[in-house]
Design a protein around this motif. Sequence first.
Motif, PDB file in Angstrom:
ATOM      1  N   TYR A  74       0.832  -1.206   0.000  1.00  0.00           N
ATOM      2  CA  TYR A  74       0.000   0.000   0.000  1.00  0.00           C
ATOM      3  C   TYR A  74       0.872   1.264   0.000  1.00  0.00           C
ATOM      4  CZ  TYR A  74      -3.955   2.995   1.157  1.00  0.00           C
ATOM      5  OH  TYR A  74      -4.920   3.967   1.145  1.00  0.00           O
ATOM      6  N   ASN A  75       1.899   1.251   0.815  1.00  0.00           N
ATOM      7  CA  ASN A  75       2.946   2.276   0.855  1.00  0.00           C
ATOM      8  C   ASN A  75       2.415   3.711   0.947  1.00  0.00           C
ATOM      9  OD1 ASN A  75       5.648   2.948   1.024  1.00  0.00           O
ATOM     10  ND2 ASN A  75       5.832   3.280  -1.167  1.00  0.00           N
ATOM     11  N   ALA A  76       1.572   3.967   1.927  1.00  0.00           N
ATOM     12  CA  ALA A  76       1.018   5.310   2.146  1.00  0.00           C
ATOM     13  C   ALA A  76       2.094   6.240   2.711  1.00  0.00           C
ATOM     14  CB  ALA A  76      -0.146   5.231   3.119  1.00  0.00           C
ATOM     15  N   PRO A  77       2.119   7.489   2.261  1.00  0.00           N
ATOM     16  CA  PRO A  77       3.108   8.444   2.775  1.00  0.00           C
ATOM     17  C   PRO A  77       2.802   8.848   4.217  1.00  0.00           C
ATOM     18  CG  PRO A  77       1.605   9.559   1.301  1.00  0.00           C
ATOM     19  CD  PRO A  77       1.259   8.093   1.253  1.00  0.00           C
ATOM     20  N   ARG A  78       3.837   9.287   4.901  1.00  0.00           N
ATOM     21  CA  ARG A  78       3.715   9.737   6.282  1.00  0.00           C
ATOM     22  C   ARG A  78       3.411  11.239   6.309  1.00  0.00           C
ATOM     23  NH1 ARG A  78       5.523   6.117  10.038  1.00  0.00           N
ATOM     24  NH2 ARG A  78       6.262   4.173   9.128  1.00  0.00           N
ATOM     25  N   PRO A  79       2.878  11.738   7.441  1.00  0.00           N
ATOM     26  CA  PRO A  79       2.538  13.163   7.509  1.00  0.00           C
ATOM     27  C   PRO A  79       3.716  14.083   7.178  1.00  0.00           C
ATOM     28  CG  PRO A  79       1.636  12.017   9.399  1.00  0.00           C
ATOM     29  CD  PRO A  79       2.484  11.024   8.649  1.00  0.00           C
ATOM     30  N   PHE A  98       0.483   3.404   6.656  1.00  0.00           N
ATOM     31  CA  PHE A  98      -0.863   2.867   6.923  1.00  0.00           C
ATOM     32  C   PHE A  98      -0.884   1.355   6.817  1.00  0.00           C
ATOM     33  CE2 PHE A  98      -5.055   1.438   5.605  1.00  0.00           C
ATOM     34  CZ  PHE A  98      -5.872   2.087   6.501  1.00  0.00           C
ATOM     35  N   PRO A  99      -1.359   0.686   7.860  1.00  0.00           N
ATOM     36  CA  PRO A  99      -1.652   1.149   9.213  1.00  0.00           C
ATOM     37  C   PRO A  99      -0.385   1.217  10.062  1.00  0.00           C
ATOM     38  CG  PRO A  99      -2.344  -1.133   8.966  1.00  0.00           C
ATOM     39  CD  PRO A  99      -1.780  -0.703   7.646  1.00  0.00           C
ATOM     40  N   SER A 100      -0.490   1.872  11.202  1.00  0.00           N
ATOM     41  CA  SER A 100       0.646   1.994  12.110  1.00  0.00           C
ATOM     42  C   SER A 100       1.016   0.621  12.664  1.00  0.00           C
ATOM     43  CB  SER A 100       0.300   2.929  13.270  1.00  0.00           C
ATOM     44  OG  SER A 100       1.280   2.828  14.285  1.00  0.00           O
ATOM     45  N   ALA A 148      -6.497   2.427  12.160  1.00  0.00           N
ATOM     46  CA  ALA A 148      -6.425   1.152  11.422  1.00  0.00           C
ATOM     47  C   ALA A 148      -5.506   0.172  12.131  1.00  0.00           C
ATOM     48  CB  ALA A 148      -5.951   1.398   9.992  1.00  0.00           C
ATOM     49  N   GLY A 149      -4.398   0.654  12.679  1.00  0.00           N
ATOM     50  CA  GLY A 149      -3.492  -0.209  13.427  1.00  0.00           C
ATOM     51  C   GLY A 149      -4.162  -0.783  14.665  1.00  0.00           C
TER      52      GLY A 149
END
Length: 163
Positions: A74-79, A98-100, A148-149
């Motif tokens: 999924y490789n979602a970016p971090r804030p 995502f998820p933590s 989600a985590g």
Amino acid sequence: MKRETYVSMLSKIRKSPVLYGYVVWSDRILTKISYIIYPLFLLYLMVNKKPELGKAILVPAVSFVVLSIFRYLYNAPRPYEVFDTPSLIRKDTRGKSFPSRHVFSAFVIAVTVFYTCHPLGIFLGICSLLLAVSRVLGGVHFTKDVLAGAVSGILCGMLLFIL
């Protein structure tokens, strides 16, 4: 979360040595609590020849691997990547937000321990919740990442009750 909200939140925390210390300290300490108690818990199960030992090892391990593969794909970016602002908690990882996984691990451990020892499981659940808050306030995860985590950690931990 909007960039302005994120930058404002981090700015307020940076200006308060007490808040800044809480966020950084709590992230370190709360993570260590779960990772110290879990092997001790497994040792307790082993020494007392509890039948839950196999499930207490297998369910979190398999769940962790599955979650890690999903995060990688999924490789979602971090804030701090999205908003191009440094986080309070030192982290240079790109993506895989995502998820933590910290929050997932803490919650799956809490539920696993709760299965055998309710008071200790509740304590770990509270620590997990505080860890989730510190990961968001520290700027390394979005709220959706820690939610989600937490949810996936709780659901995976509940597999102990079902199996």
